[in-house]
Scaffold this active site. Structure first.
Site, PDB file in Angstrom:
ATOM      1  N   CYS A  48       0.846  -1.186   0.000  1.00 52.15           N
ATOM      2  CA  CYS A  48       0.000   0.000   0.000  1.00 52.15           C
ATOM      3  C   CYS A  48       0.884   1.240   0.000  1.00 52.15           C
ATOM      4  CB  CYS A  48      -0.899  -0.008   1.235  1.00 52.15           C
ATOM      5  SG  CYS A  48      -1.917   1.468   1.415  1.00 52.15           S
ATOM      6  N   CYS A  51       0.390   3.233   3.483  1.00 54.19           N
ATOM      7  CA  CYS A  51       0.858   2.767   4.793  1.00 54.19           C
ATOM      8  C   CYS A  51       1.934   1.690   4.746  1.00 54.19           C
ATOM      9  CB  CYS A  51      -0.317   2.269   5.630  1.00 54.19           C
ATOM     10  SG  CYS A  51      -0.973   0.662   5.114  1.00 54.19           S
ATOM     11  N   CYS A  97      -7.287  -1.210   1.530  1.00 57.17           N
ATOM     12  CA  CYS A  97      -6.226  -1.708   2.410  1.00 57.17           C
ATOM     13  C   CYS A  97      -6.845  -1.922   3.791  1.00 57.17           C
ATOM     14  CB  CYS A  97      -5.087  -0.699   2.481  1.00 57.17           C
ATOM     15  SG  CYS A  97      -3.814  -1.134   3.686  1.00 57.17           S
ATOM     16  N   CYS A 100      -5.127   0.591   6.583  1.00 59.66           N
ATOM     17  CA  CYS A 100      -5.361   2.039   6.675  1.00 59.66           C
ATOM     18  C   CYS A 100      -6.664   2.500   6.009  1.00 59.66           C
ATOM     19  CB  CYS A 100      -4.181   2.809   6.091  1.00 59.66           C
ATOM     20  SG  CYS A 100      -4.005   2.691   4.296  1.00 59.66           S
ATOM     21  N   CYS A 122      -8.573  -5.541  -9.741  1.00 65.77           N
ATOM     22  CA  CYS A 122      -8.210  -4.459 -10.655  1.00 65.77           C
ATOM     23  C   CYS A 122      -7.775  -3.280  -9.780  1.00 65.77           C
ATOM     24  CB  CYS A 122      -9.428  -4.120 -11.502  1.00 65.77           C
ATOM     25  SG  CYS A 122      -9.145  -2.851 -12.716  1.00 65.77           S
TER      26      CYS A 122
END
Length: 135
Positions: A48, A51, A97, A100, A122
């Site tokens: 991510c 984070c 995510c 976060c 995607c």
């Protein structure tokens, strides 16, 4: 849902570029075929961008020709959160995510890709950061 990484929006704005903020925090989408990882074949881990949580691995990335990086499975099922998305007059499944709450993209099933899960995560390139590794 409370997230492990919980920052005020002004802090996210200060840490992310305007385009990163728009996609990650406002559930925007980058234009098709413009992301840096759309055609990448580099071995590594995709984390991510907001984070640093590990989300996907290159082994599950495949060519879907949809304009965004596609994966058939997250690195760990608890790495992502799936949420029903009824925006734009359709029903889709948003991928966030789990650490976060940042928007990553959407997941689709039953499209007929020859993958073990019959799913296509995607994901916006701008939501990810690739950490290359030597195999």
């Amino acid at each position: 849902m409370p997230y492990e990484i919980d920052k005020p929006e002004d802090q996210w704005r200060a840490e992310l570029t305007p385009q990163e903020y728009h996609v990650l925090r406002e559930a925007g989408t980058e234009r098709a075929f413009t992301g840096e990882y759309t055609d990448t074949k580099t071995a590594g881990v995709y984390s991510c961008r907001a984070c640093g949580a590990e989300l996907f691995r290159s082994e599950t990335k495949f060519e879907s020709h949809c304009g965004w990086p596609s994966f058939y499975d997250p690195a760990d099922s608890s790495a992502v959160e799936l949420i029903e998305d009824r925006s734009h007059g359709m029903v889709r499944t948003e991928v966030r995510c789990a650490r976060c709450g940042s928007h990553l993209g959407h997941v689709f099933a039953g499209e007929g890709y020859p993958t073990p899960t019959d799913q296509r995560y995607c994901i916006n390139s701008i939501s990810l950061r690739l950490e290359p590794r030597d195999d």
